[in-house]
Each structure stands twice: as structure tokens, then as C-alpha cells.
Design an enzyme around this catalytic site. Structure first.
Site, short mmCIF file in Angstrom:
data_model
loop_
_atom_site.label_atom_id
_atom_site.label_comp_id
_atom_site.label_asym_id
_atom_site.label_seq_id
_atom_site.Cartn_x
_atom_site.Cartn_y
_atom_site.Cartn_z
N GLU A 1 0.82 -1.21 0.00
CA GLU A 1 0.00 0.00 0.00
C GLU A 1 0.86 1.26 0.00
O GLU A 1 0.53 2.24 -0.66
CB GLU A 1 -0.97 0.00 1.19
CG GLU A 1 -2.13 -0.95 1.02
CD GLU A 1 -2.98 -0.63 -0.22
OE1 GLU A 1 -3.07 0.55 -0.59
OE2 GLU A 1 -3.52 -1.57 -0.82
N TYR B 1 -6.04 6.60 4.70
CA TYR B 1 -6.26 5.65 3.62
C TYR B 1 -5.49 4.34 3.85
O TYR B 1 -6.06 3.25 3.79
CB TYR B 1 -5.87 6.24 2.23
CG TYR B 1 -5.76 5.12 1.24
CD1 TYR B 1 -6.92 4.53 0.73
CD2 TYR B 1 -4.54 4.54 0.93
CE1 TYR B 1 -6.85 3.43 -0.10
CE2 TYR B 1 -4.45 3.44 0.11
CZ TYR B 1 -5.61 2.89 -0.40
OH TYR B 1 -5.53 1.79 -1.19
N ASP C 1 -9.95 5.69 -1.86
CA ASP C 1 -8.88 6.32 -2.65
C ASP C 1 -9.51 7.00 -3.86
O ASP C 1 -10.73 7.01 -4.03
CB ASP C 1 -7.82 5.29 -3.06
CG ASP C 1 -8.25 4.45 -4.25
OD1 ASP C 1 -9.48 4.34 -4.50
OD2 ASP C 1 -7.38 3.90 -4.93
#
Ligand code: SF4
Length: 308
Positions: free
Chosen positions: A54, A137, A155
Site C-alpha cells: 500500500e 487511507y 482512494d
């Protein structure tokens, strides 16, 4: 506007309806057929590996991330392994992924995981958010993708899909609003596994089918109910091109300095290096000072030479 398709003003979240549930289910079904087989999506992937993916995927496409992620996980399969390395090792291994501050923060995150969590990645949203380099996020993505939990993973891809399909908005606004987050939250299935699948599926739909520049509505599971498609996709031609200015920017010069130092076996005189002779001195100074301020490189004050 298609009759019967709800439009939701950005600041007026609505509760999920059965129509919403059907649309969410359609996207999840599409994902099971069409989703990419990415290595960090494998059930056996550790939470640490998901967290690394990520961080790497922020502002960087999958095709560039995958080889670096594989090499990184081979070398540092756990937070403890990375924490035992140096920050310079991490920045060097980041290679040409760009935004090398992420490598520094990831190394700091590994150190924090070892000192605060016994070398394990926590599954709690607040504990994740408290880690270096982990924002809203990324924390939500780890809860969802690593622990298959329920979290608001919002996102730019997910925002675009929801904005178009539910509210007929061509592109997301620059900043998320409370209303937009509440609306997206209302769409998350109640079941943990279904919620995690919806997060991955809506993101994948935005990455592959409903992109910023192209809407492949004929391949989309939401086409029959999409508010923006029904309105004729107004404003698509005005979507910004993804070509960001790069050549000649400070960022490019920073990248060139980082590349030189990654390849160097000993400290270098960056300001006087022949490979940077074409860079205007003021810009070179600015880039150098920026890297020093960010803690990505160090300079020996006695010799003026720099290293990672
Ligand atoms: S129908 Fe078209 S505009 Fe609507 S979500 Fe799908 S790809 Fe995007």
C-alpha cells in the site's frame, strides 16, 4: 439523467438502499471474474506485505511496484527484518519508485512496529494510523486487505466510481467532504468479508474500467444504473491528462541526486559532480537542501560529501 437513479449531493449522504446493495453486489461479482491476480492479494500474504504494497502503490503504478515489492519482501519479510537494516538500505532498495520519503517512513514504521507492537502489524485502525507514514487511507486499506475487516477505503479510484455512478460527477473534488465519506460509508456491506471485497472491487473498477481519462462503460457492471453514463458522460473530454511536468523540475533533480548516491560506494561531492553539471546551480542547491531537510541523505560537514 436515468429515471429512478438516485443522485446524491456531495453534502447530503443517504442511507444505503436495496438498489445500492444490488450495485455493490454487481461490482463484487465483476471483481471475482475480472480482478487482477496481484501478489499482495494472495490470501497467504502477510499484513506486513500488504502494508508495504500500500505504501509503494501510493502514486506509483502496479507495473513499477511489483518487482520492487517482490525484492523488498524477499529481503525484509517482516518488520523486524527491515528495522534491523539501516534507513539508507531502505532508501537504496526503493530504487526508482519515486517519492523516496516513503522508504524512510516505511523504515521508521518498521522500527515502531518492533518497539510498540512486538514486530506485528496491528489490526486496529487507530493503532495503524499512529504509525509513521500511515494515514487514513493506508490504515483503512490494511484493515480491509490484510485483515479482511470493515473499513472505509476511499482512494481516488473508489471516489471516482462512486461519484460517477451515484452522483453523475465526472471527477472527484480535490478534497473529501464529510458528506462524501458518509455516503461512501453507507455503501459498505455489513459483513466483514463482503466489505473487504467491495473495497478491493470498487478500487479495481476505478483502476481498470472507470479511469480518469476513459470510461469503458460497455465493460462495467454498473452501466445499467450509472448516473453519469445515463447523462452521456458529460465532461470526460475535460478530464486532466496524467502527464505531469517532470523534466527540468526540482523533483527530477532530486531523483538524479538520489540515483547517483544509490549507485555510489562512497560519499560524493554532489554539487560538483560532472553528472549534474547541466543543472542550474540554484536548482541543484535547492534539491540538495530539500533532500537533506527530508533526512533522505546526509552530508559530512567537514568534506561537504553526501551519502544515503
Ligand atoms: S458505467 Fe461508465 S461511468 Fe459509470 S461507473 Fe461504469 S465505467 Fe464508470
Amino acid at each position: 439523467m436515468m429515471e429512478g437513479v438516485p443522485t446524491v449531493p456531495r453534502n447530503a449522504p443517504l442511507p444505503a438502499t436495496s438498489t445500492d446493495e444490488a450495485r455493490v453486489a454487481a461490482v463484487r461479482a465483476w471483481f471475482r471474474e475480472a480482478g487482477r491476480d496481484l501478489p499482495w492479494r494472495d490470501d497467504a500474504t502477510s499484513p506486513w506485505a500488504v502494508l508495504v504494497s500500500e505504501v509503494m502503490l501510493q502514486q506509483t503504478p502496479v507495473v513499477r511496484v511489483e518487482p520492487v515489492w517482490r525484492a523488498w519482501m524477499e529481503r525484509w519479510p517482516t518488520p523486524a527484518a527491515l528495522a534491523a537494516a539501516t534507513q539508507a538500505d531502505a532508501v537504496r532498495a526503493w530504487g526508482r519508485l519515486g517519492y523516496p520519503r516513503r522508504a524512510k517512513r516505511l523504515w521508521e514504521c518498521a522500527v515502531a512496529l518492533v518497539s510498540l507492537h512486538g514486530g506485528r502489524v496491528p489490526s486496529d485502525l487507530d493503532e495503524l494510523r499512529a504509525l509513521p507514514g500511515v494515514g487514513d487511507y493506508t490504515a483503512a486499506a490494511v484493515v480491509s486487505f490484510a485483515f479482511r475487516g470493515r473499513a472505509l477505503v476511499l482512494d481516488t479510484n473508489v471516489r471516482r466510481v462512486i461519484g460517477r455512478a451515484w452522483r453523475a460527477e465526472p471527477l472527484p473534488a480535490a478534497h473529501q467532504t464529510v458528506g462524501e465519506r458518509a455516503h461512501a460509508a453507507s455503501l459498505i456491506p455489513g459483513d466483514d468479508a463482503a466489505a473487504a471485497e467491495w473495497a478491493a472491487a470498487s478500487m479495481e473498477l476505478g483502476a481498470l474500467v472507470c479511469t480518469a481519462r476513459v470510461a469503458r462503460c460497455d465493460e462495467c457492471p454498473l452501466a445499467s444504473s450509472c448516473a453519469w453514463f445515463a447523462a452521456g458522460c458529460p465532461g470526460l473530454a475535460a478530464a486532466p491528462r496524467r502527464t505531469q511536468p517532470w523534466h527540468g523540475t526540482d523533483r527530477q533533480v532530486r531523483g538524479r541526486i538520489m540515483a547517483l548516491l544509490r549507485a555510489a560506494s562512497s560519499p560524493l561531492n554532489v554539487a560538483g559532480h560532472a553528472a549534474l553539471a547541466d543543472v542550474e546551480p540554484g536548482q541543484l542547491d535547492r534539491a540538495l537542501e530539500g533532500l537533506l531537510d527530508d533526512g533522505l541523505i546526509t552530508r559530512d560537514e567537514a568534506t561537504g560529501r553526501c551519502s544515503l
